[in-house]
Each structure stands twice: as structure tokens, then as C-alpha cells.
Enzyme design. Sequence first.
Site, mmCIF file in Angstrom:
data_model
loop_
_atom_site.group_PDB
_atom_site.id
_atom_site.type_symbol
_atom_site.label_atom_id
_atom_site.label_comp_id
_atom_site.label_asym_id
_atom_site.label_seq_id
_atom_site.Cartn_x
_atom_site.Cartn_y
_atom_site.Cartn_z
ATOM 1 N N ARG A 199 0.849 -1.191 0.000
ATOM 2 C CA ARG A 199 0.000 0.000 0.000
ATOM 3 C C ARG A 199 0.884 1.241 0.000
ATOM 4 O O ARG A 199 1.947 1.263 0.636
ATOM 5 C CB ARG A 199 -0.910 0.008 1.233
ATOM 6 C CG ARG A 199 -2.109 -0.920 1.111
ATOM 7 C CD ARG A 199 -3.089 -0.466 0.023
ATOM 8 N NE ARG A 199 -4.262 -1.298 -0.068
ATOM 9 C CZ ARG A 199 -4.503 -2.199 -1.030
ATOM 10 N NH1 ARG A 199 -3.629 -2.391 -2.000
ATOM 11 N NH2 ARG A 199 -5.635 -2.877 -1.057
ATOM 12 N N HIS A 201 -1.589 0.814 -10.063
ATOM 13 C CA HIS A 201 -2.226 -0.177 -9.181
ATOM 14 C C HIS A 201 -2.778 -1.368 -9.989
ATOM 15 O O HIS A 201 -3.978 -1.680 -9.925
ATOM 16 C CB HIS A 201 -3.341 0.498 -8.364
ATOM 17 C CG HIS A 201 -3.680 -0.230 -7.093
ATOM 18 N ND1 HIS A 201 -3.952 0.402 -5.908
ATOM 19 C CD2 HIS A 201 -3.782 -1.551 -6.816
ATOM 20 C CE1 HIS A 201 -4.224 -0.487 -4.972
ATOM 21 N NE2 HIS A 201 -4.115 -1.690 -5.503
#
Length: 310
Positions: free
Chosen positions: A224, A272
Site C-alpha cells: 500500500r 495499481h
Amino acid sequence: MDIKKIIVTGRMYKDLEQIALLDNKREYTFIPEAEVSPSHFDWADGYVAFKPTESFHFARLRWVHALGAGVDSFLYNREWKKDVLLTRTVGSFGRKIGEYCLSYILADVQRHDKFQQYQTQRQWLPSQQKLLQQLNIVIFGTGTIGKEVARMLRSFGVTVYGISRSGASNCHFNRVIPITEVHSLLAQADWVINTLPLTPITEKLFGMHLFSYLHGAGFINVGRGASVDENALLEAIERGQVRRAVLDVFREEPLPAQSPMWAHPNVVITPHISAVTGLDEAMDSLLAVLGEIDSGQERISHSVDVSRGY
Ligand code: GLV
């Protein structure tokens, strides 16, 4: 647990409609995020999505299922209602992330950038490449994703160290080390890979202190974004502690257009995509959890320990 009425939302809500054909025991509402209103939560006991909507509230919910591997959008800096079951999708994320990492590591070892540059200059400049088996790679996180990345890298002869809270050994790693002792390993790392979930413990874990132990390692973030202090990373690149960063996740996504990362020659940015949930994975995972709920199984396989945050 008896689940009878489920909200399904997020980018897959339409594709997931087929689940209603396979499951005639329940009522479903398939709906885009923007249209989920607080009253939907007064109706539903189950919620399936990548993240909570703006209107999210627990109301009658007994079960929440995350369509991704990460559950920080549900747990991080938010209150969780104790008796609500949280499950997540476990698909082939480890394999996807493993191939993502391998692609950048191999391109680096084989010096793709350099040879491409030489080609444009019509230069014939031979050099010898390292072998993967000469590399030491440190993977933060020894969960399903970290283990699979380790397994794949080790099959090419890479020496792989795992970093976890406990340091409990695991057969996919040459060695697992508790996070408190990681510093001794970092100086010899050719690559550091972050696969950790975002929790209060992992927020900004990759900051000036940790980077200061590196001697020109590559850094890959597939965990993350908020686990990385982006300014500290840019400084570490400046100082040569980090040679190159491959970043798939960011504190703010999409990465703002004004971020200095975009144009940095030593930073690779991907949007992502290292482990996007596929429809098959989403369906399989959802059906498996529903099956376990229906059979009255006490411990549901892909349930999240909400106190730990993953
Ligand atoms: C992606 O980051 C996921 O959580 O699946």
C-alpha cells in the site's frame, strides 16, 4: 449466520449479477457505488464491494466481503463493528504480483534500459549480466502474497528473506526474520519488496530510517502506498540508498499530476495493476465464502482478523 439480502457494488457490480442465478437462497441488489444510499444498509445484511461507499454504515450488516486482497479501506482509520464478519478475496494475487516483480527485476538484471539506450545511439557495448541466483531479495510480508512471490523467486535461485512480525520460519523463504531485526539484512539486499497490508504499524514504515540501511537496492511497492514516506524515498534515491523504485501503489491514487515521481528517471510508476481482481477470482471467492457461511462453518477460510487489520 443467516445472510439473506446482499448489496453488491463497485466496478464489478454488473458482472457479478450472475451470482444471483447460482444462488436462489438470497436477494441481491447490484448497484453502482454512487447510487448506494443509507437506506440500502437498512435493508441488507451482507455487503460485497472493493471498499465502503460514502453512504456506508453498519445498520443491519452482519457480513462484509472485500473484492480485493487488501481490506485497509474498510479497517484503516475506521471503526469496525465487532460482530460483523469481514472476509476478503483470495485469488491468484500472489502469482500476479510475483510475475510483476520478476518482470522488473529481470529487466534490471538484463539491463534492458541500457541496451535500449545503446541501440538508439548505435553503440555496441557488451557487458556481463548478473544471474538471478546471485541476488538477495528481502520481502516484507510473509502472507499468501509474500509467500508466493518468494516461491517464484526462489525457483530461479534467488536468495529470499522474509520479514514478518513474529519471524516464524516458512519453507518458501531461505529465512524469515522478525521486523525488529530487519536492519542487519538490508545492507546486502539487491531488492526490497513490500507486500504488507496497511495498518497503523506499517504506515510510513518505509521511511528515512529504513532506507538509510540500503546500499543501492531496488525497491518495489506492491503493498500500500501509505506504507511509504514518498519524500524519504525520493531522498533515498538522491543519496543512492535506493537505486530504483518500482511503485504500483500510492498514498493518493491516482497519483496527482504534480507529483515529482512521474518524471523521476529512477522511478517506475504503474497504476495499481500488479494484482487486479479478475471476475473468476471474485466469483469463486464469493461463492466459497457463501458456501462456508451456509454450512455453518465456525471459522470462515478467508476471514480477516479485524484487530490486526489484515
Ligand atoms: C489490490 O490492491 C487489492 O487489494 O486487491
